[in-house]
Design a protein around this motif. Structure first.
Motif, PDB file in Angstrom:
ATOM      1  N   TYR A 233       1.009  -1.242   0.152  1.00  0.00           N
ATOM      2  CA  TYR A 233       0.137  -0.117   0.111  1.00  0.00           C
ATOM      3  C   TYR A 233       0.967   1.385  -0.095  1.00  0.00           C
ATOM      4  O   TYR A 233       0.504   2.223  -0.899  1.00  0.00           O
ATOM      5  N   MET A 234       1.916   1.345   0.918  1.00  0.00           N
ATOM      6  CA  MET A 234       2.598   2.306   0.876  1.00  0.00           C
ATOM      7  C   MET A 234       3.514   2.439  -0.430  1.00  0.00           C
ATOM      8  O   MET A 234       4.144   3.825  -0.708  1.00  0.00           O
ATOM      9  N   ILE A 235       3.898   1.629  -1.043  1.00  0.00           N
ATOM     10  CA  ILE A 235       4.425   1.606  -2.360  1.00  0.00           C
ATOM     11  C   ILE A 235       3.668   2.422  -3.294  1.00  0.00           C
ATOM     12  O   ILE A 235       4.132   3.554  -3.939  1.00  0.00           O
ATOM     13  N   GLY A 236       2.298   1.876  -3.443  1.00  0.00           N
ATOM     14  CA  GLY A 236       1.479   2.569  -4.110  1.00  0.00           C
ATOM     15  C   GLY A 236       1.362   4.132  -3.742  1.00  0.00           C
ATOM     16  O   GLY A 236       1.272   5.131  -4.570  1.00  0.00           O
ATOM     17  N   SER A 237       1.446   4.364  -2.547  1.00  0.00           N
ATOM     18  CA  SER A 237       1.123   5.841  -2.105  1.00  0.00           C
ATOM     19  C   SER A 237       2.531   6.676  -2.375  1.00  0.00           C
ATOM     20  O   SER A 237       2.170   8.005  -2.886  1.00  0.00           O
ATOM     21  N   LEU A 238       3.472   6.242  -2.445  1.00  0.00           N
ATOM     22  CA  LEU A 238       4.622   6.551  -3.014  1.00  0.00           C
ATOM     23  C   LEU A 238       4.674   7.127  -4.443  1.00  0.00           C
ATOM     24  O   LEU A 238       5.232   8.034  -4.792  1.00  0.00           O
ATOM     25  N   ILE A 239       3.857   6.319  -5.131  1.00  0.00           N
ATOM     26  CA  ILE A 239       3.780   6.593  -6.900  1.00  0.00           C
ATOM     27  C   ILE A 239       3.151   7.834  -6.693  1.00  0.00           C
ATOM     28  O   ILE A 239       3.385   8.451  -7.617  1.00  0.00           O
TER      29      ILE A 239
ATOM     30  N   ASN B  58       2.393  14.041  -7.736  1.00  0.00           N
ATOM     31  CA  ASN B  58       1.646  15.233  -7.369  1.00  0.00           C
ATOM     32  C   ASN B  58       2.057  15.717  -5.916  1.00  0.00           C
ATOM     33  O   ASN B  58       1.235  16.701  -5.562  1.00  0.00           O
ATOM     34  N   GLY B  59       2.764  14.915  -5.446  1.00  0.00           N
ATOM     35  CA  GLY B  59       3.470  15.675  -3.979  1.00  0.00           C
ATOM     36  C   GLY B  59       2.547  15.498  -2.850  1.00  0.00           C
ATOM     37  O   GLY B  59       3.189  15.727  -1.645  1.00  0.00           O
ATOM     38  N   VAL B  60       1.571  14.482  -2.841  1.00  0.00           N
ATOM     39  CA  VAL B  60       0.791  14.259  -1.722  1.00  0.00           C
ATOM     40  C   VAL B  60       0.751  12.609  -1.607  1.00  0.00           C
ATOM     41  O   VAL B  60       0.714  11.806  -2.650  1.00  0.00           O
ATOM     42  N   SER B  61       0.475  12.010  -0.563  1.00  0.00           N
ATOM     43  CA  SER B  61       0.397  10.568  -0.341  1.00  0.00           C
ATOM     44  C   SER B  61      -1.178  10.189  -0.627  1.00  0.00           C
ATOM     45  O   SER B  61      -2.046  11.163  -0.928  1.00  0.00           O
ATOM     46  N   PHE B  62      -1.391   8.866  -0.954  1.00  0.00           N
ATOM     47  CA  PHE B  62      -2.790   8.551  -1.168  1.00  0.00           C
ATOM     48  C   PHE B  62      -3.628   8.575  -0.086  1.00  0.00           C
ATOM     49  O   PHE B  62      -4.867   8.919  -0.455  1.00  0.00           O
ATOM     50  N   ASN B  63      -3.027   8.508   1.123  1.00  0.00           N
ATOM     51  CA  ASN B  63      -3.868   8.945   2.261  1.00  0.00           C
ATOM     52  C   ASN B  63      -4.542  10.216   2.304  1.00  0.00           C
ATOM     53  O   ASN B  63      -5.508  10.538   2.766  1.00  0.00           O
ATOM     54  N   THR B  64      -3.759  11.290   1.874  1.00  0.00           N
ATOM     55  CA  THR B  64      -4.141  12.761   1.497  1.00  0.00           C
ATOM     56  C   THR B  64      -5.288  12.847   0.854  1.00  0.00           C
ATOM     57  O   THR B  64      -6.110  13.490   0.976  1.00  0.00           O
ATOM     58  N   LEU B  65      -5.345  11.933  -0.487  1.00  0.00           N
ATOM     59  CA  LEU B  65      -6.230  12.053  -1.457  1.00  0.00           C
ATOM     60  C   LEU B  65      -7.658  11.588  -0.866  1.00  0.00           C
ATOM     61  O   LEU B  65      -8.653  11.885  -0.686  1.00  0.00           O
ATOM     62  N   LEU B  66      -7.373  10.352  -0.084  1.00  0.00           N
ATOM     63  CA  LEU B  66      -8.540   9.702   0.802  1.00  0.00           C
ATOM     64  C   LEU B  66      -9.160  10.804   1.592  1.00  0.00           C
ATOM     65  O   LEU B  66     -10.424  10.793   1.635  1.00  0.00           O
ATOM     66  N   ASP B  67      -8.221  11.303   2.396  1.00  0.00           N
ATOM     67  CA  ASP B  67      -8.736  12.030   3.443  1.00  0.00           C
ATOM     68  C   ASP B  67      -9.637  13.463   2.738  1.00  0.00           C
ATOM     69  O   ASP B  67     -10.715  13.648   3.368  1.00  0.00           O
ATOM     70  N   SER B  68      -9.314  13.825   1.566  1.00  0.00           N
ATOM     71  CA  SER B  68      -9.984  14.839   1.181  1.00  0.00           C
ATOM     72  C   SER B  68     -11.280  14.487   0.579  1.00  0.00           C
ATOM     73  O   SER B  68     -12.353  15.449   0.371  1.00  0.00           O
TER      74      SER B  68
ATOM     75  N   LEU C 254      -2.437  -1.681  -5.799  1.00  0.00           N
ATOM     76  CA  LEU C 254      -1.514  -1.578  -4.764  1.00  0.00           C
ATOM     77  C   LEU C 254      -2.297  -0.570  -3.613  1.00  0.00           C
ATOM     78  O   LEU C 254      -1.849  -1.223  -2.313  1.00  0.00           O
ATOM     79  N   CYS C 255      -3.101   0.178  -3.700  1.00  0.00           N
ATOM     80  CA  CYS C 255      -3.773   0.827  -2.885  1.00  0.00           C
ATOM     81  C   CYS C 255      -5.284   0.388  -2.312  1.00  0.00           C
ATOM     82  O   CYS C 255      -6.019   1.340  -2.047  1.00  0.00           O
TER      83      CYS C 255
ATOM     84  N   LYS D  57      -7.735  -7.782  -1.156  1.00  0.00           N
ATOM     85  CA  LYS D  57      -8.068  -7.515  -2.875  1.00  0.00           C
ATOM     86  C   LYS D  57      -6.688  -6.706  -3.290  1.00  0.00           C
ATOM     87  O   LYS D  57      -6.952  -6.231  -4.496  1.00  0.00           O
ATOM     88  N   ARG D  58      -5.683  -6.544  -2.265  1.00  0.00           N
ATOM     89  CA  ARG D  58      -4.526  -5.838  -2.899  1.00  0.00           C
ATOM     90  C   ARG D  58      -3.385  -6.799  -3.815  1.00  0.00           C
ATOM     91  O   ARG D  58      -3.182  -7.547  -3.106  1.00  0.00           O
ATOM     92  N   GLY D  59      -2.887  -6.113  -4.708  1.00  0.00           N
ATOM     93  CA  GLY D  59      -1.771  -7.055  -5.543  1.00  0.00           C
ATOM     94  C   GLY D  59      -2.381  -6.881  -6.954  1.00  0.00           C
ATOM     95  O   GLY D  59      -3.438  -6.583  -7.174  1.00  0.00           O
ATOM     96  N   HIS D  60      -1.303  -7.427  -7.657  1.00  0.00           N
ATOM     97  CA  HIS D  60      -1.676  -7.273  -9.194  1.00  0.00           C
ATOM     98  C   HIS D  60      -2.709  -8.256  -9.324  1.00  0.00           C
ATOM     99  O   HIS D  60      -2.983  -9.302  -8.950  1.00  0.00           O
ATOM    100  N   PRO D  61      -3.658  -7.871 -10.448  1.00  0.00           N
ATOM    101  CA  PRO D  61      -4.753  -8.622 -11.076  1.00  0.00           C
ATOM    102  C   PRO D  61      -4.494 -10.119 -11.261  1.00  0.00           C
ATOM    103  O   PRO D  61      -5.093 -11.205 -10.695  1.00  0.00           O
TER     104      PRO D  61
END
Length: 368
Positions: A247-253, A258-268, A322-323, A329-333
């Motif tokens: 999950y954190m690898i996906g968040s790093l992508i 765009n300079g924010v984590s995936f959690n930041t997007l979720l929080d919004s 990844l996220c 359900k996380r992982g390559h299809p």
């Protein structure tokens, strides 16, 4: 200099020799206002031997012995915890060296010595190869770059992300979950990126005694996957911990683009954010609908932020799998497929995809 500092060898190492290492200078403490992180019980120096500069982390006995105690702490418990965790980081580093893990910051030396000029003479240290800086300081998020500069930037970012995913796979192979994958722990060394700071990692291998509970997330909760906020756990320790890393690898992508984590997007997309949702007392099963809705909206935002059209679909799909907020359900299809025997958390296909995307960016660059 503070009087107490003058009593501790660990605060006064510049110009000293530590088991053959010349101490060049002390590094400033992390600037937490800028998102920099670092251990609460370590002091860092640059050292040199045989003309090669390295990075030295020293156990901060002064802080152990003098900082104010928190509720339910004792001085002996603080000292014991700090020394145990420092010893664990050294053992993990030696474990990685033993198994020739390449994409982790290289452990060079470690040990202990006494500088008898001080009232508190003990110096316990770990020495690593010296990085240029962490990735936060060099990646460019500017929307004002001309197209060729964007290609160079995206190519560099994809190369770095490939290095990171490969490093995590190498850790998983020797039964370590990093647990703290965030921009400040991605180190740039020349043209390569390496994972740093194994101090919060969880080790399942019998070769290393882990001082932490394997049942909990052990990293920075700012980057934690959604399930940990609800104390939702897969039954298999290895799958549960490795899927947190993924999950954190996906968040790093997402961060790299765009300079924010995936959690930041979720929080919004969630009223009050993930923490607030979890604090309402609802279960993970009850929160799934809210999380999935926020997840799909966040993926749309991420896709719009990708600067190259021919990478939009592919990169978004990687973040999508990844996220995924549901760890099962996380992982390559192809890994998730019931006919496939590869574990869901396996990163080999992700590594190949990131390599392909980086080559695409390079090819576009050569065409210009």
């Amino acid at each position: 200099m503070d009087y107490m500092d003058s009593l501790f060898a660990v605060c006064n190492l510049t110009g000293k020799s530590i088991n053959g290492w010349e101490v060049i200078n002390q590094l400033p403490e992390p600037d937490r206002s800028k998102g920099e992180t670092g251990g609460n019980f370590s002091i860092c120096y640059i050292v040199k031997k045989n003309g090669i500069e390295c990075f030295m982390k020293v156990l901060d006995y002064r802080n152990c012995m003098t900082r104010p105690l928190r509720p339910h702490e004792t001085r002996i418990s603080v000292i014991e915890k700090a020394t145990r965790e420092f010893k664990y980081e050294m053992a993990l580093s030696e474990h990685c060296n033993k198994h020739r893990v390449k994409n982790i910051i290289t452990y060079v030396d470690g040990g202990e010595c006494e500088l008898t000029d001080f009232m508190f003479p003990t110096v316990t240290y770990i020495i690593y190869e010296k990085a240029d800086c962490n990735i936060r300081k060099i990646i460019n998020f500017s929307t004002k770059l001309v197209f060729t500069e964007k290609l160079k930037t995206i190519s560099f970012k994809l190369k770095s992300l490939h290095d990171i995913a490969l490093g995590v796979k190498q850790l998983h192979k020797i039964e370590i979950s990093h647990q703290d994958l965030k921009p400040s722990n991605i180190l740039s060394i020349g043209n390569n990126s390496k994972l740093g700071d194994l101090g919060r990692s969880l080790c399942l291998s019998t070769e290393v005694e882990c001082p932490y509970s394997l049942s909990m997330f052990n990293g920075d909760w700012t980057y934690a996957p959604p399930e940990v906020f609800f104390n939702y756990r897969l039954s298999d320790d290895k799958e549960r911990l490795y899927q947190m890393d993924n999950y954190m690898i996906g968040s790093l992508i997402v961060y790299y683009i765009n300079g924010v984590s995936f959690n930041t997007l979720l929080d919004s997309k969630l009223s009050g954010g993930i923490r607030a949702l979890a604090k309402t007392g609802i279960s993970f099963d009850e929160a799934r609908t809210y999380l999935l809705d926020a997840y799909h909206q966040s993926l749309l935002d991420f896709e719009e932020s990708i600067p190259l059209e021919d990478l939009k679909e592919g990169l978004t799909k990687v973040v999508e799998y990844l996220c995924h907020p549901e760890p099962e359900k996380r992982g390559h299809p192809k890994n998730i497929s019931k006919t496939n025997r590869t574990p869901n958390y396996d990163l080999e296909r992700t590594i190949s995809e990131l390599d392909l995307f980086q080559r695409k960016a390079e090819l576009n660059l050569y065409k210009k």
